[in-house]
Design an enzyme around this catalytic site. Structure first.
Site, PDB file in Angstrom:
ATOM      1  N   HIS A 147     -52.748  60.347  75.767  1.00 48.75           N
ATOM      2  CA  HIS A 147     -54.048  59.669  75.596  1.00 48.75           C
ATOM      3  C   HIS A 147     -55.029  60.499  74.770  1.00 48.75           C
ATOM      4  O   HIS A 147     -55.179  61.696  74.960  1.00 48.75           O
ATOM      5  CB  HIS A 147     -54.648  59.201  76.923  1.00 48.75           C
ATOM      6  CG  HIS A 147     -54.988  60.281  77.902  1.00 48.75           C
ATOM      7  ND1 HIS A 147     -56.191  60.939  77.884  1.00 48.75           N
ATOM      8  CD2 HIS A 147     -54.303  60.800  78.944  1.00 48.75           C
ATOM      9  CE1 HIS A 147     -56.232  61.806  78.883  1.00 48.75           C
ATOM     10  NE2 HIS A 147     -55.089  61.759  79.543  1.00 48.75           N
ATOM     11  N   ASP A 157     -55.491  68.160  78.559  1.00 51.16           N
ATOM     12  CA  ASP A 157     -55.574  66.767  79.035  1.00 51.16           C
ATOM     13  C   ASP A 157     -56.408  65.935  78.073  1.00 51.16           C
ATOM     14  O   ASP A 157     -57.612  65.851  78.231  1.00 51.16           O
ATOM     15  CB  ASP A 157     -56.182  66.754  80.443  1.00 51.16           C
ATOM     16  CG  ASP A 157     -56.111  65.378  81.073  1.00 51.16           C
ATOM     17  OD1 ASP A 157     -55.423  64.500  80.538  1.00 51.16           O
ATOM     18  OD2 ASP A 157     -56.770  65.180  82.116  1.00 51.16           O
ATOM     19  N   GLU A 189     -57.715  56.542  78.881  1.00 44.20           N
ATOM     20  CA  GLU A 189     -56.942  56.715  80.123  1.00 44.20           C
ATOM     21  C   GLU A 189     -57.842  57.204  81.244  1.00 44.20           C
ATOM     22  O   GLU A 189     -57.724  56.772  82.378  1.00 44.20           O
ATOM     23  CB  GLU A 189     -55.806  57.726  79.886  1.00 44.20           C
ATOM     24  CG  GLU A 189     -54.835  57.852  81.048  1.00 44.20           C
ATOM     25  CD  GLU A 189     -55.223  58.864  82.122  1.00 44.20           C
ATOM     26  OE1 GLU A 189     -54.639  58.827  83.197  1.00 44.20           O
ATOM     27  OE2 GLU A 189     -56.135  59.690  81.888  1.00 44.20           O
ATOM     28  N   GLU A 190     -58.772  58.105  80.921  1.00 41.78           N
ATOM     29  CA  GLU A 190     -59.517  58.810  81.969  1.00 41.78           C
ATOM     30  C   GLU A 190     -60.420  57.912  82.804  1.00 41.78           C
ATOM     31  O   GLU A 190     -60.467  58.047  84.016  1.00 41.78           O
ATOM     32  CB  GLU A 190     -60.363  59.945  81.358  1.00 41.78           C
ATOM     33  CG  GLU A 190     -59.556  61.055  80.710  1.00 41.78           C
ATOM     34  CD  GLU A 190     -58.750  61.883  81.704  1.00 41.78           C
ATOM     35  OE1 GLU A 190     -58.765  61.577  82.900  1.00 41.78           O
ATOM     36  OE2 GLU A 190     -58.089  62.833  81.251  1.00 41.78           O
ATOM     37  N   ASP A 192     -48.522  63.692  79.643  1.00 40.39           N
ATOM     38  CA  ASP A 192     -49.906  63.773  80.132  1.00 40.39           C
ATOM     39  C   ASP A 192     -49.970  64.665  81.373  1.00 40.39           C
ATOM     40  O   ASP A 192     -50.538  64.296  82.381  1.00 40.39           O
ATOM     41  CB  ASP A 192     -50.443  62.360  80.446  1.00 40.39           C
ATOM     42  CG  ASP A 192     -51.910  62.408  80.873  1.00 40.39           C
ATOM     43  OD1 ASP A 192     -52.586  63.421  80.602  1.00 40.39           O
ATOM     44  OD2 ASP A 192     -52.369  61.422  81.498  1.00 40.39           O
ATOM     45  N   HIS A 205     -59.942  68.639  83.559  1.00 41.73           N
ATOM     46  CA  HIS A 205     -61.264  67.990  83.668  1.00 41.73           C
ATOM     47  C   HIS A 205     -62.434  68.972  83.764  1.00 41.73           C
ATOM     48  O   HIS A 205     -63.499  68.607  84.255  1.00 41.73           O
ATOM     49  CB  HIS A 205     -61.323  67.041  84.876  1.00 41.73           C
ATOM     50  CG  HIS A 205     -60.346  65.916  84.816  1.00 41.73           C
ATOM     51  ND1 HIS A 205     -60.239  64.961  85.802  1.00 41.73           N
ATOM     52  CD2 HIS A 205     -59.422  65.569  83.881  1.00 41.73           C
ATOM     53  CE1 HIS A 205     -59.298  64.093  85.481  1.00 41.73           C
ATOM     54  NE2 HIS A 205     -58.781  64.452  84.318  1.00 41.73           N
TER      55      HIS A 205
HETATM   56 ZN    ZN Z   1     -54.646  62.931  81.218  1.00 42.63          ZN
END
Ligand code: ZN
Length: 467
Positions: free
Chosen positions: A279, A291, A325-326, A353, A423
């Site tokens: 993503h 990520d 995606e998030e 991912d 994140h």
């Molecule tokens: Zn991800």
């Protein structure tokens, strides 16, 4: 001269067909490690563009950049697929402190959870009630919770070897915390960051209010693990202490964005589509290198390595860089919806991912027959220390493509360090190792090569290998 070149090209192509699978895999790994492009692409995505929150200018820059880079690879087709995405903005940085007595404060590191409402303009100050995860909240009454900030402090379980299981185990407090605490009249929530180590970085992530009316939604923030421990120990000494926090985030109207798609059209079965993807969007605190910048560049590299290795795929191989995606999964849903509308046949999809760390293997969502076929290839991966082949979860973006007959899978890298970065502001380019990233890209390419060659409808005779 021209005839000689044609002859050499022809002989080279014959050589590809006469090479064993083991030799072809070796060539793929050699090319990824010696002449790979994945790290260079990631450098640009991370350092020249940066965090790519859905709906942001950076996300659009990433769409443009990856489309241009795919065009340079000489694929058969490259296109953008429009998709409407949510646009949530963080606004000015958050600010928070613990107040033991009026005027005596200790600053703490927090960040708003993605999708959270802001605090009131002057911030929010309230007493704290600590709970051990979402299930523990059931042990508290409305009288105990009303007006307070609920502090979800369940730590990730250190005993899980696969750290994603630890994430799944306590991630519910982040996702449902504000919804459930809001029902009991809480004024806000603080959630212990989903991080296995003690550090000063708060980790954001998605959350939900479901259909709670907007004016009843309570602000939700993550607190760093070291400050979660500090707050917890201070509460044990005096449960009258207060926390103040202010955040300035906002949910705006949906905006148009894109999935970025490139394809090498299959020579024998062009209608059988194999997808590799990651993503393109990320959270905004770091630059989203693990990520999922890593998954994006590895997926692009799969198509480049196939071309560079002289492999002429029988099936159509597509790279799909999914948007959002998030905080919405809109890109993954849109891609599946469009493919259904066009009657496309997706026989295989692979997502990366789980970070750009040393690859260990794959997790497969497929029939036993397909899985047994994969197991018959296992020894081909031995030289690369790839040993993990298990049935299980594949990937969030490709999930909507699932049918009974197809094969979905996810790259499984080593997960020990993933949640140090996930994140958070620590998800940056320097946290990705070039060779580990390249090994992942090669491992993905090897699997795509084998599935393209032997198909996803295994029969006893076509599962025999030339080793
Ligand atoms: Zn991800």
């Amino acid at each position: 001269m021209k005839k000689i070149i044609i002859l050499i090209t022809f002989l080279l192509s014959l050589n590809v067909f006469s090479q064993s699978d083991a030799e072809i895999l070796k060539n793929i790994y050699n090319k990824s490690l010696s002449y790979g492009k994945s790290y260079e692409w990631l450098d640009h995505l991370s350092n020249q563009i940066g965090g790519r929150l859905s709906g942001s200018l950076n996300a659009e820059k990433a769409v443009e950049y990856t489309k241009e880079e795919l065009e340079k690879l000489g694929l058969d087709k490259v296109w953008l697929q429009p998709v409407m995405v949510p646009k949530w903005v963080r606004g000015l940085p958050e600010f928070a402190f613990i107040e033991t007595v009026p005027g005596k404060t200790t600053p703490i590191n927090i960040c708003a959870l993605g999708g959270s409402v802001s605090t009131p303009f002057g911030g929010l100050k309230a007493n704290i009630i600590e709970v051990n995860g979402i299930d523990d909240l059931k042990n508290f009454t409305k009288e105990q919770v009303e007006g307070k900030i609920v502090f979800f402090n369940r730590p990730m379980d250190e005993t899980f070897i696969n750290t994603f299981e630890a994430y799944g185990d306590c991630g519910k407090q982040r996702y449902y915390g504000a919804l459930e605490a809001g029902k009991l009249g809480a004024s806000g929530i603080l959630v212990r960051s989903l991080n296995l180590r003690l550090d000063d970085y708060p980790h954001t992530g998605a959350m939900t209010y479901k259909d709670t009316p907007v004016d009843e939604r309570i602000p939700a923030a993550a607190i760093s693990t070291s400050h979660a421990d500090l707050l917890s120990s201070m509460l044990k000494m005096d449960n009258n202490i207060k926390v103040y926090f202010k955040q300035n985030c906002k949910q705006l109207k949906d905006v148009q964005s894109y999935n970025v798609i490139g394809e090498i059209t299959g020579s024998e079965f062009p209608n059988e589509i194999m997808v590799v993807g990651g993503h393109l969007d990320s959270w905004d605190l770091g630059d989203g290198s693990h990520d999922d910048g890593a998954g994006v560049v590895q997926s692009m590299e799969v198509l480049r390595l196939i071309k560079e290795s002289g492999i002429k795929p029988k099936r159509s191989i597509r790279v799909v860089l999914f948007m959002n995606e998030e905080n919405g999964l809109r890109g993954g849903r849109k891609y599946a919806e469009e493919s259904k509308r066009k009657g496309e046949n997706h026989v295989f999809a692979l997502e990366s991912d789980a970070g750009g760390f040393t690859p260990r293997g794959f997790s497969f969502d497929c029939s036993d027959a397909n899985f047994n076929q994969v197991l018959s290839w296992k020894s081909l991966f031995d030289p690369y220390l790839i040993h993990y082949f298990k049935q299980g979860h594949s990937g969030a973006d490709i999930g909507p493509l699932k049918r009974d007959s197809n094969v979905l899978c996810g790259l499984v890298p080593d997960s020990q360090r993933y949640f140090d970065h996930h994140h958070a502001a620590t998800d940056t380019f320097d946290a990705v190792n070039k060779r580990e990233l390249e090994l992942g890209a090669a491992t993905m390419t090897a699997l795509v090569y084998l599935f393209d060659k032997y198909g996803t409808n295994p029969l006893p005779e076509n599962s025999q290998l030339k080793n």
